[in-house]
Design a protein around this motif. Structure first.
Motif, PDB file in Angstrom:
ATOM      1  N   GLN A  31       0.833  -1.202   0.000  1.00 54.41           N
ATOM      2  CA  GLN A  31       0.000   0.000   0.000  1.00 54.41           C
ATOM      3  C   GLN A  31       0.868   1.253   0.000  1.00 54.41           C
ATOM      4  O   GLN A  31       0.536   2.248  -0.665  1.00 54.41           O
ATOM      5  CB  GLN A  31      -0.935   0.000   1.203  1.00 54.41           C
ATOM      6  CG  GLN A  31      -2.007  -1.060   1.117  1.00 54.41           C
ATOM      7  CD  GLN A  31      -2.901  -1.101   2.324  1.00 54.41           C
ATOM      8  OE1 GLN A  31      -2.842  -0.238   3.199  1.00 54.41           O
ATOM      9  NE2 GLN A  31      -3.750  -2.116   2.402  1.00 54.41           N
ATOM     10  N   LYS A  32       1.986   1.228   0.704  1.00 55.12           N
ATOM     11  CA  LYS A  32       2.903   2.377   0.715  1.00 55.12           C
ATOM     12  C   LYS A  32       3.434   2.647  -0.682  1.00 55.12           C
ATOM     13  O   LYS A  32       3.501   3.795  -1.135  1.00 55.12           O
ATOM     14  CB  LYS A  32       4.062   2.127   1.676  1.00 55.12           C
ATOM     15  CG  LYS A  32       3.667   2.104   3.127  1.00 55.12           C
ATOM     16  CD  LYS A  32       4.865   1.839   4.006  1.00 55.12           C
ATOM     17  CE  LYS A  32       4.461   1.707   5.462  1.00 55.12           C
ATOM     18  NZ  LYS A  32       5.615   1.499   6.338  1.00 55.12           N
ATOM     19  N   ARG A  33       3.804   1.577  -1.393  1.00 54.41           N
ATOM     20  CA  ARG A  33       4.326   1.743  -2.753  1.00 54.41           C
ATOM     21  C   ARG A  33       3.242   2.237  -3.708  1.00 54.41           C
ATOM     22  O   ARG A  33       3.528   3.014  -4.623  1.00 54.41           O
ATOM     23  CB  ARG A  33       4.925   0.431  -3.246  1.00 54.41           C
ATOM     24  CG  ARG A  33       6.229   0.069  -2.564  1.00 54.41           C
ATOM     25  CD  ARG A  33       6.985  -1.009  -3.312  1.00 54.41           C
ATOM     26  NE  ARG A  33       6.155  -2.161  -3.610  1.00 54.41           N
ATOM     27  CZ  ARG A  33       6.213  -3.329  -2.999  1.00 54.41           C
ATOM     28  NH1 ARG A  33       7.079  -3.520  -2.027  1.00 54.41           N
ATOM     29  NH2 ARG A  33       5.421  -4.322  -3.358  1.00 54.41           N
ATOM     30  N   THR A  34       2.006   1.813  -3.503  1.00 52.47           N
ATOM     31  CA  THR A  34       0.903   2.271  -4.349  1.00 52.47           C
ATOM     32  C   THR A  34       0.665   3.763  -4.150  1.00 52.47           C
ATOM     33  O   THR A  34       0.471   4.504  -5.119  1.00 52.47           O
ATOM     34  CB  THR A  34      -0.379   1.470  -4.051  1.00 52.47           C
ATOM     35  OG1 THR A  34      -0.126   0.092  -4.258  1.00 52.47           O
ATOM     36  CG2 THR A  34      -1.520   1.913  -4.943  1.00 52.47           C
ATOM     37  N   ILE A  35       0.700   4.215  -2.905  1.00 53.82           N
ATOM     38  CA  ILE A  35       0.545   5.645  -2.617  1.00 53.82           C
ATOM     39  C   ILE A  35       1.656   6.443  -3.296  1.00 53.82           C
ATOM     40  O   ILE A  35       1.401   7.488  -3.914  1.00 53.82           O
ATOM     41  CB  ILE A  35       0.548   5.892  -1.086  1.00 53.82           C
ATOM     42  CG1 ILE A  35      -0.735   5.370  -0.453  1.00 53.82           C
ATOM     43  CG2 ILE A  35       0.762   7.366  -0.763  1.00 53.82           C
ATOM     44  CD1 ILE A  35      -1.975   6.188  -0.758  1.00 53.82           C
ATOM     45  N   GLU A  36       2.890   5.963  -3.216  1.00 52.19           N
ATOM     46  CA  GLU A  36       4.003   6.652  -3.876  1.00 52.19           C
ATOM     47  C   GLU A  36       3.824   6.670  -5.386  1.00 52.19           C
ATOM     48  O   GLU A  36       4.109   7.674  -6.044  1.00 52.19           O
ATOM     49  CB  GLU A  36       5.322   5.984  -3.526  1.00 52.19           C
ATOM     50  CG  GLU A  36       5.837   6.347  -2.160  1.00 52.19           C
ATOM     51  CD  GLU A  36       7.218   5.772  -1.896  1.00 52.19           C
ATOM     52  OE1 GLU A  36       7.991   5.594  -2.874  1.00 52.19           O
ATOM     53  OE2 GLU A  36       7.508   5.499  -0.729  1.00 52.19           O
ATOM     54  N   ALA A  37       3.353   5.569  -5.951  1.00 48.50           N
ATOM     55  CA  ALA A  37       3.160   5.488  -7.402  1.00 48.50           C
ATOM     56  C   ALA A  37       2.087   6.458  -7.885  1.00 48.50           C
ATOM     57  O   ALA A  37       2.135   6.930  -9.025  1.00 48.50           O
ATOM     58  CB  ALA A  37       2.797   4.062  -7.794  1.00 48.50           C
ATOM     59  N   LEU A  38       1.132   6.767  -7.017  1.00 45.17           N
ATOM     60  CA  LEU A  38       0.101   7.747  -7.369  1.00 45.17           C
ATOM     61  C   LEU A  38       0.616   9.179  -7.262  1.00 45.17           C
ATOM     62  O   LEU A  38      -0.055  10.110  -7.676  1.00 45.17           O
ATOM     63  CB  LEU A  38      -1.121   7.572  -6.453  1.00 45.17           C
ATOM     64  CG  LEU A  38      -2.004   6.359  -6.741  1.00 45.17           C
ATOM     65  CD1 LEU A  38      -3.015   6.160  -5.615  1.00 45.17           C
ATOM     66  CD2 LEU A  38      -2.711   6.511  -8.070  1.00 45.17           C
ATOM     67  N   GLY A  39       1.802   9.365  -6.703  1.00 48.57           N
ATOM     68  CA  GLY A  39       2.374  10.700  -6.563  1.00 48.57           C
ATOM     69  C   GLY A  39       2.062  11.341  -5.236  1.00 48.57           C
ATOM     70  O   GLY A  39       2.225  12.551  -5.070  1.00 48.57           O
ATOM     71  N   LEU A  40       1.612  10.545  -4.278  1.00 43.73           N
ATOM     72  CA  LEU A  40       1.284  11.057  -2.960  1.00 43.73           C
ATOM     73  C   LEU A  40       2.394  10.668  -1.987  1.00 43.73           C
ATOM     74  O   LEU A  40       3.464  10.272  -2.399  1.00 43.73           O
ATOM     75  CB  LEU A  40      -0.069  10.500  -2.508  1.00 43.73           C
ATOM     76  CG  LEU A  40      -1.226  10.770  -3.473  1.00 43.73           C
ATOM     77  CD1 LEU A  40      -2.449   9.986  -3.060  1.00 43.73           C
ATOM     78  CD2 LEU A  40      -1.528  12.244  -3.531  1.00 43.73           C
ATOM     79  N   GLY A  41       2.168  10.795  -0.702  1.00 43.74           N
ATOM     80  CA  GLY A  41       3.181  10.404   0.275  1.00 43.74           C
ATOM     81  C   GLY A  41       3.021  11.125   1.587  1.00 43.74           C
ATOM     82  O   GLY A  41       3.536  10.682   2.602  1.00 43.74           O
ATOM     83  N   LYS A  42       2.328  12.250   1.557  1.00 46.03           N
ATOM     84  CA  LYS A  42       2.057  12.996   2.783  1.00 46.03           C
ATOM     85  C   LYS A  42       0.572  13.314   2.842  1.00 46.03           C
ATOM     86  O   LYS A  42      -0.076  13.479   1.802  1.00 46.03           O
ATOM     87  CB  LYS A  42       2.853  14.305   2.816  1.00 46.03           C
ATOM     88  CG  LYS A  42       4.348  14.108   2.938  1.00 46.03           C
ATOM     89  CD  LYS A  42       5.047  15.438   3.099  1.00 46.03           C
ATOM     90  CE  LYS A  42       6.532  15.219   3.289  1.00 46.03           C
ATOM     91  NZ  LYS A  42       7.246  16.477   3.439  1.00 46.03           N
ATOM     92  N   ILE A  43       0.057  13.427   4.035  1.00 45.18           N
ATOM     93  CA  ILE A  43      -1.357  13.739   4.212  1.00 45.18           C
ATOM     94  C   ILE A  43      -1.654  15.109   3.610  1.00 45.18           C
ATOM     95  O   ILE A  43      -0.846  16.034   3.714  1.00 45.18           O
ATOM     96  CB  ILE A  43      -1.739  13.683   5.700  1.00 45.18           C
ATOM     97  CG1 ILE A  43      -1.576  12.251   6.199  1.00 45.18           C
ATOM     98  CG2 ILE A  43      -3.170  14.157   5.919  1.00 45.18           C
ATOM     99  CD1 ILE A  43      -1.845  12.076   7.678  1.00 45.18           C
ATOM    100  N   ASN A  44      -2.804  15.232   2.965  1.00 43.31           N
ATOM    101  CA  ASN A  44      -3.300  16.446   2.304  1.00 43.31           C
ATOM    102  C   ASN A  44      -2.579  16.777   1.010  1.00 43.31           C
ATOM    103  O   ASN A  44      -2.834  17.811   0.424  1.00 43.31           O
ATOM    104  CB  ASN A  44      -3.286  17.661   3.235  1.00 43.31           C
ATOM    105  CG  ASN A  44      -4.285  17.523   4.358  1.00 43.31           C
ATOM    106  OD1 ASN A  44      -5.335  16.916   4.197  1.00 43.31           O
ATOM    107  ND2 ASN A  44      -3.954  18.068   5.511  1.00 43.31           N
ATOM    108  N   ARG A  45      -1.699  15.916   0.543  1.00 46.06           N
ATOM    109  CA  ARG A  45      -1.093  16.124  -0.769  1.00 46.06           C
ATOM    110  C   ARG A  45      -2.114  15.702  -1.819  1.00 46.06           C
ATOM    111  O   ARG A  45      -2.797  14.704  -1.657  1.00 46.06           O
ATOM    112  CB  ARG A  45       0.186  15.318  -0.900  1.00 46.06           C
ATOM    113  CG  ARG A  45       0.945  15.640  -2.186  1.00 46.06           C
ATOM    114  CD  ARG A  45       2.325  15.068  -2.180  1.00 46.06           C
ATOM    115  NE  ARG A  45       3.177  15.848  -1.283  1.00 46.06           N
ATOM    116  CZ  ARG A  45       4.412  15.499  -0.971  1.00 46.06           C
ATOM    117  NH1 ARG A  45       4.943  14.390  -1.431  1.00 46.06           N
ATOM    118  NH2 ARG A  45       5.131  16.265  -0.170  1.00 46.06           N
ATOM    119  N   THR A  46      -2.217  16.482  -2.900  1.00 45.42           N
ATOM    120  CA  THR A  46      -3.215  16.234  -3.940  1.00 45.42           C
ATOM    121  C   THR A  46      -2.545  16.171  -5.300  1.00 45.42           C
ATOM    122  O   THR A  46      -1.640  16.962  -5.582  1.00 45.42           O
ATOM    123  CB  THR A  46      -4.273  17.358  -3.935  1.00 45.42           C
ATOM    124  OG1 THR A  46      -4.876  17.402  -2.647  1.00 45.42           O
ATOM    125  CG2 THR A  46      -5.339  17.104  -4.971  1.00 45.42           C
TER     126      THR A  46
END
Length: 59
Positions: free
Chosen positions: A19-34
């Protein structure tokens, strides 16, 4: 293709590495990042896997 805004609303602390890698692949990584991306079947699948960590709105 339509565009969507994906915002991270929950932390990845204590989550599986996949799940961490999926979040990074979407371009996210920190809360409230869009990010704004095209809604392809691949992106939709990634959103489905981490839907409990993100919020999605159509643009």
């Amino acid at each position: 293709m339509s565009k969507v805004k994906i915002s991270q609303v929950r932390s990845t602390i204590g989550r599986p590495e996949r799940q961490k890698r999926t979040i990074e692949a979407l371009g996210l990584g920190k809360i409230n990042r869009t990010v704004e991306v095209e809604l392809t079947p691949q992106i939709q699948g990634m959103i489905n896997k981490v839907s409990h960590l993100v919020s999605v709105t159509e643009v």
